[in-house]
Design an enzyme around this catalytic site. Structure first.
Site, short mmCIF file in Angstrom:
data_model
loop_
_atom_site.label_atom_id
_atom_site.label_comp_id
_atom_site.label_asym_id
_atom_site.label_seq_id
_atom_site.Cartn_x
_atom_site.Cartn_y
_atom_site.Cartn_z
N HIS A 221 0.82 -1.10 0.15
CA HIS A 221 -0.15 -0.23 -0.03
C HIS A 221 0.74 1.21 0.01
CE1 HIS A 221 -3.05 3.07 1.82
NE2 HIS A 221 -3.88 2.21 1.38
N ASP A 302 2.56 -4.38 8.05
CA ASP A 302 1.46 -3.41 8.01
C ASP A 302 0.43 -4.79 7.94
OD1 ASP A 302 -0.83 -2.55 6.94
OD2 ASP A 302 -0.16 -1.99 5.05
N GLN A 305 -4.99 -5.72 7.01
CA GLN A 305 -5.76 -6.44 6.38
C GLN A 305 -6.00 -7.79 7.17
OE1 GLN A 305 -8.19 -5.67 4.35
NE2 GLN A 305 -7.40 -3.75 3.73
N LYS A 328 -11.06 -0.44 10.25
CA LYS A 328 -11.19 -1.65 9.31
C LYS A 328 -11.77 -2.75 10.30
CE LYS A 328 -8.24 -0.69 5.38
NZ LYS A 328 -7.89 0.57 5.64
N CYS A 468 -4.66 2.30 -3.84
CA CYS A 468 -3.51 2.88 -3.17
C CYS A 468 -2.30 1.97 -3.38
CB CYS A 468 -3.57 3.09 -1.78
SG CYS A 468 -4.72 4.41 -1.44
#
Length: 534
Positions: A221, A302, A305, A328, A468
């Site tokens: 991202h 990261d 997700q 999220k 992104c």
């Protein structure tokens, strides 16, 4: 790449003796499917049937299709009660839309929300917690001896404890509240580069200097690319990246191994791709870094997700930093967190200066508090943190293992159903391989942005664009894709309704043919005769 305008569809009829219908799509279909070298040549394309022949062959075959086109009718989830049991917790999922796709209480169409990878919906447990805070405990934290301040502080710090437990942090001091994952990554990158490559006065402080190497991947991202570009520019460090596989975008461990060497000081990668849905081999990545990189090299993850969708144990992962966003995972917007090993956090320079993050302040110098206060300057996002704590409670009651198992099955179903749709190319791992609950895809006859506009009119919310991840799309040979992403409140019926509307939309565009192309328009010379629908 060109900046495309919002979707605009124009109808034109010629004189009666010509009986033709032309459609103009101002969002470039050709640019979506062309190799990167050709993208700049297209600003708009007059036909939806033009597909560059050099588009890469992404795997779309289904190993278990068995030529049974109606297999999905009899398909049943192993845990079909999960989504219905939480439906009433999310009032927004009851949204109705009218024939124009506008929100209307009396609308005939139901909302099918398939954009949770961008942001999840919020349960009443979270929104109620926000309301209770503002109505019953609103005050600044850490700074007052009165009852409201004590209550606000207690709730705020309780949220830190909940997040620490949720990711199995060794200490509550390892959780730093941020505005989101983007700020969490920027915090680390800025702290390590604030000396601009010069040795800090504190010999124990972590920093980057000229010649150090930072390794990321092409699939990241932008929030995990741009901060490291900026850090490299400030310090003279060298930024390297692992190329994405041109077929599936999968993590290339061998290429990664070749990049890691004695000059490698920092590695930052995603846990789960927000485009491809593939789950990176973090255990193998960490082993390579620990065995080949410079002593003391750090690894950042990261986890935007992954944290909302599966059990994440930061200690078991073996990394040094983890960034995640609250919105999220059913939490409010404007809140996220950085997890870092306490020793690493206390060896980093502050990210911002101000109240709360200090130990003592003099006119010629200041000393700083230990983590996490060192990185929480000023008034923090109190209500948002409390809301995040409520979201953690909510997810915990359902159970992250149950959520993960449900989503794995629903993701497989979505992937297989998309693979059955003629003219659709699904990006990422082929059917049968592990993937997160999302599918990005491209279609032969329509640009992703136009597709999402048509689906929106029918009540189906997906996302279109580069998500992104421009470098990744370029590596795959596309400029944009559409993406459908799921969460535990989605159902099999949501997927079925999406596929039905998708198939109908693709049939509509395929039926238009190429009569509205640039050649016909050039012959008529009457561009102004187009009347916009949208």
């Amino acid at each position: 790449p060109p900046i495309f305008p919002q979707p605009q569809i124009h109808l034109r009829t010629t004189m009666p003796n010509s009986q033709t219908l032309a459609i103009t799509l101002h969002l470039s279909v050709a640019a979506a499917f062309s190799p990167p070298s050709a993208q700049h040549a297209f600003v708009r394309q007059r036909t939806v049937l033009s597909v560059a022949s050099s588009s890469p062959p992404i795997i779309t075959s289904l190993a278990d299709k068995n030529n049974d086109d109606a297999w999905w009718r009899d398909f049943q989830l192993n845990d079909p009660s999960l989504a219905p049991s939480v439906f009433d917790d999310f009032p927004i999922l009851s949204t109705r839309l009218d024939s124009d796709g506008k929100i209307s209480p009396d609308g005939a169409k139901r909302l099918v929300y398939l954009d949770s990878a961008a942001t999840s919906q919020k349960p009443t447990a979270v929104t109620d917690a926000l309301t209770r805070y503002y109505e019953c405990a609103n005050s600044n934290v850490h700074r007052g001896a009165h009852a409201l301040s004590r209550e606000a502080t207690e709730q705020y710090e309780a949220a830190r404890d909940k997040v620490a437990s949720f990711v199995n942090a060794q200490s509550r001091n390892e959780i730093v509240f941020t505005s989101g994952a983007t700020e969490a990554i920027n915090l680390v990158a800025s702290s390590l580069s604030h000396t601009c490559g010069k040795a800090p006065s504190n010999a124990r402080e972590l920093y980057l200097q000229e010649g150090d190497e930072i390794v990321i991947t092409e699939a990241e991202h932008h929030s995990n690319i741009v901060p490291w570009q900026m850090a490299a520019e400030r310090t003279g460090a060298v930024l390297k990246y692992v190329p994405a596989c041109s077929v599936t975008g999968a993590f290339d461990l061998e290429a990664f191994r070749e990049l890691i060497g004695p000059k490698t000081k920092f590695v930052s990668t995603q846990h789960v791709s927000n485009v491809l849905g593939n789950i990176n081999p973090i255990e193998s990545i960490v082993k390579i870094v620990r065995s080949r990189a410079a002593p003391g090299a750090k690894v950042m993850l990261d986890a935007c997700q992954s944290v909302p969708h599966m059990s994440v144990d930061v200690q078991a992962l073996g990394v040094d930093f983890v960034a995640a966003s609250g919105h999220k995972m059913c939490g409010p917007t404007g809140i996220g967190f950085l997890w870092g090993k306490e020793s690493a956090l206390n060896s980093m320079a502050p990210y911002q200066g101000g109240g709360e993050m200090i130990d003592d302040v003099y006119m010629d110098h200041s000393t700083y508090a230990q983590a996490p206060a060192r990185f929480e300057a000023g008034t923090p996002p109190i209500a948002q943190a409390i809301g995040l704590g409520a979201a953690v409670d909510y997810l915990g009651k359902i159970g992250m293992d149950r959520i993960h198992d449900y989503e794995v099955e629903l993701a497989h179903y979505l992937r297989r159903r998309l693979g059955d749709v003629e003219g659709v190319t699904v990006l990422g791992p082929p059917l049968g391989q592990d993937r997160a609950a999302l599918c990005a895809f491209v279609c032969e006859v329509v640009h992703p942005s136009d597709l999402s506009t048509f689906l929106d009119v029918e009540g189906v919310a997906i996302r279109a664009g580069h998500h992104c991840c421009q470098p990744l799309h370029r590596a795959l040979g596309y400029s944009h894709s559409a993406r459908a992403s799921l969460y535990f409140y989605n159902t099999k019926e949501d997927v079925d309704d999406f596929i039905k509307v998708l198939e109908d939309t693709l049939k509509f565009f395929a039926s238009l043919g190429g009569d509205g192309g640039e050649e016909n328009e050039a012959e008529s010379g009457d561009i102004d005769a187009f009347v916009p629908i949208f």
